[in-house]
Design a protein around this motif. Structure first.
Motif, short mmCIF file in Angstrom:
data_model
loop_
_atom_site.label_atom_id
_atom_site.label_comp_id
_atom_site.label_asym_id
_atom_site.label_seq_id
_atom_site.Cartn_x
_atom_site.Cartn_y
_atom_site.Cartn_z
N TRP A 1 0.83 -1.20 0.00
CA TRP A 1 0.00 0.00 0.00
C TRP A 1 0.87 1.25 0.00
CZ3 TRP A 1 -1.14 4.06 3.44
CH2 TRP A 1 -2.27 4.81 3.10
N ILE A 2 1.95 1.22 0.76
CA ILE A 2 2.89 2.34 0.78
C ILE A 2 3.53 2.51 -0.60
CG2 ILE A 2 5.06 3.19 1.74
CD1 ILE A 2 4.28 1.85 4.37
N LEU A 3 3.88 1.36 -1.22
CA LEU A 3 4.45 1.40 -2.57
C LEU A 3 3.46 2.01 -3.55
CD1 LEU A 3 6.75 0.50 -4.53
CD2 LEU A 3 5.51 -1.65 -4.79
N LEU A 4 2.19 1.59 -3.45
CA LEU A 4 1.14 2.12 -4.32
C LEU A 4 0.99 3.61 -4.12
CD1 LEU A 4 -1.29 1.59 -6.27
CD2 LEU A 4 -2.69 1.27 -4.22
N GLY B 1 -9.75 1.21 -7.36
CA GLY B 1 -10.72 1.40 -6.30
C GLY B 1 -10.11 2.06 -5.07
N PRO B 2 -9.03 1.50 -4.52
CA PRO B 2 -8.41 2.09 -3.33
C PRO B 2 -7.59 3.35 -3.61
CG PRO B 2 -7.92 -0.27 -3.53
CD PRO B 2 -8.49 0.18 -4.84
N LEU B 3 -7.28 3.62 -4.89
CA LEU B 3 -6.34 4.68 -5.24
C LEU B 3 -6.61 6.03 -4.57
CD1 LEU B 3 -3.88 5.54 -6.95
CD2 LEU B 3 -5.49 6.05 -8.82
N PRO B 4 -7.85 6.56 -4.57
CA PRO B 4 -8.05 7.90 -4.03
C PRO B 4 -8.22 7.95 -2.51
CG PRO B 4 -10.10 7.11 -4.93
CD PRO B 4 -9.07 6.05 -5.22
N LEU B 5 -8.18 6.81 -1.85
CA LEU B 5 -8.38 6.79 -0.40
C LEU B 5 -7.05 6.82 0.33
CD1 LEU B 5 -11.15 4.05 -0.10
CD2 LEU B 5 -11.45 6.53 -0.26
N MET B 6 -7.07 7.35 1.53
CA MET B 6 -5.87 7.38 2.35
C MET B 6 -5.80 6.19 3.29
SD MET B 6 -4.41 9.88 1.07
CE MET B 6 -2.98 9.89 2.16
N ARG B 7 -6.65 5.21 3.05
CA ARG B 7 -6.68 3.97 3.83
C ARG B 7 -6.71 2.78 2.87
NH1 ARG B 7 -11.69 3.80 7.74
NH2 ARG B 7 -10.51 1.98 8.49
N VAL C 1 -2.25 -6.49 -2.56
CA VAL C 1 -3.42 -5.74 -3.00
C VAL C 1 -4.58 -5.87 -2.03
CG1 VAL C 1 -2.82 -5.84 -5.45
CG2 VAL C 1 -4.22 -7.66 -4.46
N GLY C 2 -4.31 -6.44 -0.85
CA GLY C 2 -5.32 -6.45 0.20
C GLY C 2 -6.23 -7.65 0.23
N VAL C 3 -5.88 -8.73 -0.47
CA VAL C 3 -6.71 -9.93 -0.47
C VAL C 3 -6.38 -10.77 0.77
CG1 VAL C 3 -7.32 -12.05 -1.68
CG2 VAL C 3 -6.88 -9.96 -2.98
N PRO D 1 -10.19 5.59 -16.23
CA PRO D 1 -10.97 4.82 -15.24
C PRO D 1 -11.24 5.67 -14.01
CG PRO D 1 -8.67 4.27 -15.03
CD PRO D 1 -8.76 5.26 -16.17
N GLY D 2 -11.92 5.11 -13.06
CA GLY D 2 -12.15 5.83 -11.82
C GLY D 2 -13.09 5.07 -10.90
N VAL D 3 -13.40 5.69 -9.78
CA VAL D 3 -14.30 5.09 -8.80
C VAL D 3 -15.19 6.18 -8.23
CG1 VAL D 3 -12.58 5.35 -6.96
CG2 VAL D 3 -14.44 3.69 -6.70
#
Length: 238
Positions: free
Chosen positions: A5-8, A51-57, A85-87, A172-174
């Motif tokens: 997540w930090i890398l992302l 999906g997770p991209l714009p969140l800070m969590r 990726v959080g699975v 793309p986007g969410v």
């Protein structure tokens, strides 16, 4: 998962914004702390990134244990990537896949995390929205946490089935919607009619955000027909 997540966030996030210029909205509806259930459509493998991209969590997802049990270098890569990726693997030692997924989801939410779930149960075979399974509704009632609709936009065009790399020229986007209130149904998590009502309400909220055409069939059944196979009975629905 934290390292990925930090890398992302530090490395991949700027690249993804520059190359694809994602169209994101509604992030204010996702709580900055505490548990929440994010229910969304599932169009592409790219959903796990955009999906997770714009969140800070980070968002955690439930996945098959098979992804984590492979042997050799390939198995190690699969385990590392899925974890990244959080699975979270489902422990099926205690019963059916549906019950195991429910218990795993409740554990994640009890830890105060964001849990992402795709009510369709699988990636859609095309760019339409399919009938939801009731597992997400049961999880919503048992956990009693905020339920946030999450609509992935243009990820099917970005990376459709069989596409190895995401395409260029697609934005793309969410979109995150306002929390859904199911408090009137608390205590009815074993009532199938209630579960179906909640599931249909969830899918309607996703459809309103995504603008997709709705198909009142299970995506897994349609995919089985396209592959010339008999649909398998669901452990999670009627």
């Amino acid at each position: 998962m934290l390292w990925f997540w930090i890398l992302l966030r530090i490395i991949l996030s700027p690249i993804m914004y520059i190359v694809w210029r994602p169209q994101n909205s509604g992030m204010k509806h996702v709580p900055k702390k505490g548990p929440a259930l994010l229910v969304g459509n599932h169009l592409s493998f790219a959903d796990h990134f955009f999906g997770p991209l714009p969140l800070m969590r980070p968002i955690f997802f439930i996945g098959k244990a098979d992804y984590f049990t492979g042997k050799g270098i390939k198995g190690l890569i699969s385990k590392a990537f899925m974890t990244g990726v959080g699975v979270v693997p489902v422990d099926r030692t205690g019963g059916s896949a549906a019950e195991a997924a429910l218990q795993t989801g409740l554990r994640i939410l009890n830890e105060g995390k964001l849990l992402g779930i795709y009510p369709e149960g699988t990636r859609a075979p095309d760019n339409r929205l399919y009938r939801g399974k009731t597992g997400a509704a049961r999880l919503a009632l048992k956990s009693r946490v905020p339920v946030i609709p999450m609509a992935m936009i243009n990820t099917f065009e970005l990376m459709p089935p069989g596409q190895t790399y995401p395409r260029l020229g697609v934005r793309p986007g969410v979109r995150f919607g306002e929390p859904l209130d199911f408090s009137r149904y608390y205590g009815s998590e074993e009532d199938h009619e209630v579960l179906r009502k909640i599931t249909d309400e969830i899918m309607q909220a996703i459809q309103e955000l995504s603008g997709q055409e709705y198909v009142d069939r299970y995506a897994a059944d349609v995919k089985a027909e396209l592959a010339g196979k008999e649909p398998r009975p669901s452990e999670d629905d009627d």
